[in-house]
Scaffold this active site. Sequence first.
Site, PDB file in Angstrom:
ATOM      1  N   TYR A  73      25.380  65.205  42.578  1.00 30.07           N
ATOM      2  CA  TYR A  73      24.636  64.443  41.566  1.00 30.07           C
ATOM      3  C   TYR A  73      25.251  64.634  40.183  1.00 30.07           C
ATOM      4  CZ  TYR A  73      20.686  62.453  39.053  1.00 30.07           C
ATOM      5  OH  TYR A  73      19.899  61.669  38.246  1.00 30.07           O
ATOM      6  N   PHE A 125      33.359  36.300  27.538  1.00 29.78           N
ATOM      7  CA  PHE A 125      33.070  35.977  28.928  1.00 29.78           C
ATOM      8  C   PHE A 125      31.568  35.659  29.028  1.00 29.78           C
ATOM      9  CE2 PHE A 125      31.888  37.335  33.270  1.00 29.78           C
ATOM     10  CZ  PHE A 125      32.550  36.330  33.932  1.00 29.78           C
ATOM     11  N   ASP A 126      31.149  34.930  30.069  1.00 29.90           N
ATOM     12  CA  ASP A 126      29.753  34.439  30.077  1.00 29.90           C
ATOM     13  C   ASP A 126      28.708  35.560  30.071  1.00 29.90           C
ATOM     14  OD1 ASP A 126      30.185  35.079  32.742  1.00 29.90           O
ATOM     15  OD2 ASP A 126      29.765  33.101  33.536  1.00 29.90           O
ATOM     16  N   ASP A 215      37.636  44.254  25.815  1.00 24.67           N
ATOM     17  CA  ASP A 215      37.053  43.937  27.120  1.00 24.67           C
ATOM     18  C   ASP A 215      38.235  43.905  28.090  1.00 24.67           C
ATOM     19  OD1 ASP A 215      35.912  42.842  29.352  1.00 24.67           O
ATOM     20  OD2 ASP A 215      34.826  41.255  28.295  1.00 24.67           O
ATOM     21  N   ALA A 217      38.843  44.026  31.569  1.00 29.09           N
ATOM     22  CA  ALA A 217      38.768  43.746  33.015  1.00 29.09           C
ATOM     23  C   ALA A 217      40.152  43.543  33.641  1.00 29.09           C
ATOM     24  CB  ALA A 217      37.884  42.531  33.261  1.00 29.09           C
ATOM     25  N   LYS A 258      37.894  44.233  38.786  1.00 25.86           N
ATOM     26  CA  LYS A 258      39.133  43.445  38.704  1.00 25.86           C
ATOM     27  C   LYS A 258      40.307  44.423  38.802  1.00 25.86           C
ATOM     28  CE  LYS A 258      35.949  40.626  36.778  1.00 25.86           C
ATOM     29  NZ  LYS A 258      34.528  41.033  36.666  1.00 25.86           N
ATOM     30  N   HIS A 449      25.056  28.431  35.868  1.00 25.19           N
ATOM     31  CA  HIS A 449      25.973  28.035  36.945  1.00 25.19           C
ATOM     32  C   HIS A 449      25.716  28.813  38.233  1.00 25.19           C
ATOM     33  CE1 HIS A 449      27.772  31.302  34.657  1.00 25.19           C
ATOM     34  NE2 HIS A 449      28.481  31.632  35.718  1.00 25.19           N
TER      35      HIS A 449
HETATM   36  C1  LIG Z   1      36.359  39.451  30.929  1.00 20.34           C
HETATM   37  C2  LIG Z   1      35.122  39.900  31.655  1.00 20.34           C
HETATM   38  N1  LIG Z   1      34.220  40.662  31.026  1.00 20.34           N
HETATM   39  C3  LIG Z   1      33.107  41.103  31.655  1.00 20.34           C
HETATM   40  C4  LIG Z   1      32.837  40.763  32.952  1.00 20.34           C
HETATM   41  C5  LIG Z   1      31.555  41.242  33.604  1.00 20.34           C
HETATM   42  O1  LIG Z   1      31.808  42.181  34.576  1.00 20.34           O
HETATM   43  P1  LIG Z   1      30.891  42.409  35.873  1.00 20.34           P
HETATM   44  O2  LIG Z   1      30.964  41.174  36.686  1.00 20.34           O
HETATM   45  O3  LIG Z   1      31.504  43.603  36.530  1.00 20.34           O
HETATM   46  O4  LIG Z   1      29.503  42.687  35.386  1.00 20.34           O
HETATM   47  C6  LIG Z   1      33.746  39.964  33.645  1.00 20.34           C
HETATM   48  C7  LIG Z   1      33.456  39.557  35.036  1.00 20.34           C
HETATM   49  O5  LIG Z   1      33.983  38.631  35.587  1.00 20.34           O
HETATM   50  C8  LIG Z   1      34.928  39.514  32.978  1.00 20.34           C
HETATM   51  O6  LIG Z   1      35.835  38.729  33.583  1.00 20.34           O
END
Ligand SMILES: Cc1ncc(COP(=O)(O)O)c(C=O)c1O
Length: 471
Positions: A73, A125-126, A215, A217, A258, A449
């Site tokens: 843990y 990102f969305d 960010d 990813a 990713k 979406h």
């Molecule tokens: C650039 C970027 N930021 C943040 C995220 C969010 O990550 P997660 O899907 O692991 O929550 C993504 C996911 O596709 C992303 O491509």
Amino acid sequence: MTTKVLFEPFKIKSVEPIRTTTQSERRALLENANYNPFLLAADDVMIDLLTDSGTGAMSAAQWAAVMTGDESYAGSRSYYAFRDAVRDIFTLPEVIPTHQGRAAEHLLFSQVCKKGDLVPNNTHFDTTRANLECCGVEALDLIIEEGKDPYSQHPFKGNMDLVALADVLEKEKDRIPFVIITITNNSAGGQPVSMENVVGVKRLVEPYGIPLFIDSARFAENSYFIKTRESGYKNKSTLEIARELFSHADGALMSCKKDGMANIGGFLAVRDPELAAKLRDTLILTEGFPTYGGLAGRDLAALSLGLYEALEEDYLRYRIRTVAYMATKLLEQGVPIVEPPGGHAIYIDAGRLLSHLGPEAFPGQSLVCALYLVGGIRAVEVGSVMFGSQDEQGNPIYAPNELVRLAFPRRVYTQSHFDYVVEILTQIAEKADQLPGLDISYQPRFLRHFTSHFQPRHAFQNENQLCLEPS
Ligand SMILES: Cc1ncc(COP(=O)(O)O)c(C=O)c1O
């Protein structure tokens, strides 16, 4: 010796069968999913290019690490391995694991932002945008002009517009808790950001004492683009490039689904120990104890290797070449795509391919449905379904481009799968003018979406037109 063929730099040790379906089965399945492929069962999809997130194949070494993962843990050995990997690659000392990227976003934004703030990004990102807006923060996209043009050949189309950023910083500095730069720029076609641009952003924010977050990813893919496209980096390793990139950052948010080369995971890493302490207090309330943050020890163990595997140059060469291969084939067939292709996906210009449909008829969603109907291929709309909204009078606001993303899961599909996708798209492109527009019949409050329902304006296909059984 150079060869034209670049083979996948791995052998396959374990396989998963793909269930083939017929077109008439898929027609019923799509109708049942309300013409939203997110709502299909994955077993009903033949080639799944919906996302590159959490869909990659782990290496034998990662699976071995899973078996020796430490599930304690607190103070798990696997946490320390993960923390050390993040410190080594990202140069950030305070490492906070989260179950995925958006949990890191929520943690940071809920602690650091207040209502009325403004956060600039090259392109949010969305989930980043949604998490900021949920905290009452304005999310401002400041991508360079070339990044908005699907056909500009600029090598770093993901870059931040430094002139626009300087202007916003001067006028709005008191509202800006931090600036984010997203590498690669997913929502703008997976396009890379140059080292020069990251340095430029840092130079602009520093005098105001505003932190820079990355960010991250797809940090490894971005590092490879810097190596191959930016002068001065040819002889540096992708690991050295990644370290240099993050040396300019005050913090990083990462979805490890990713370039973490694992199926789940994320982190928030910062330089400031006081901020880290505050974030860890909240982490305990939401994700879990600071040494596991919503992950199992085995996930942390797999990630501690995956972050390095993503930087292996044989792998990156194959990965970026695979996307470029598909781009070349599609262009040869006259399918319009965002050029040059980015790192993790091909973006088809559905607005151009289905030019008989305006944005209100969602051409991208129509193409996504056709890909599934004709070939059992799943893709995602990145246009007015994903980014559309309404102004204060209730008038629709459309996305700047109507795109469809074919994302490439890491180390999962081989060249013949991609050749099949090209063949199906070629067949669809020949009859694209017959595809119907769609209307939304149900939509949720956020991130529509994922779960919206659609109704086609006329029958999607007729046996003699678009019914093309895959051979
Ligand atoms: C650039 C970027 N930021 C943040 C995220 C969010 O990550 P997660 O899907 O692991 O929550 C993504 C996911 O596709 C992303 O491509």
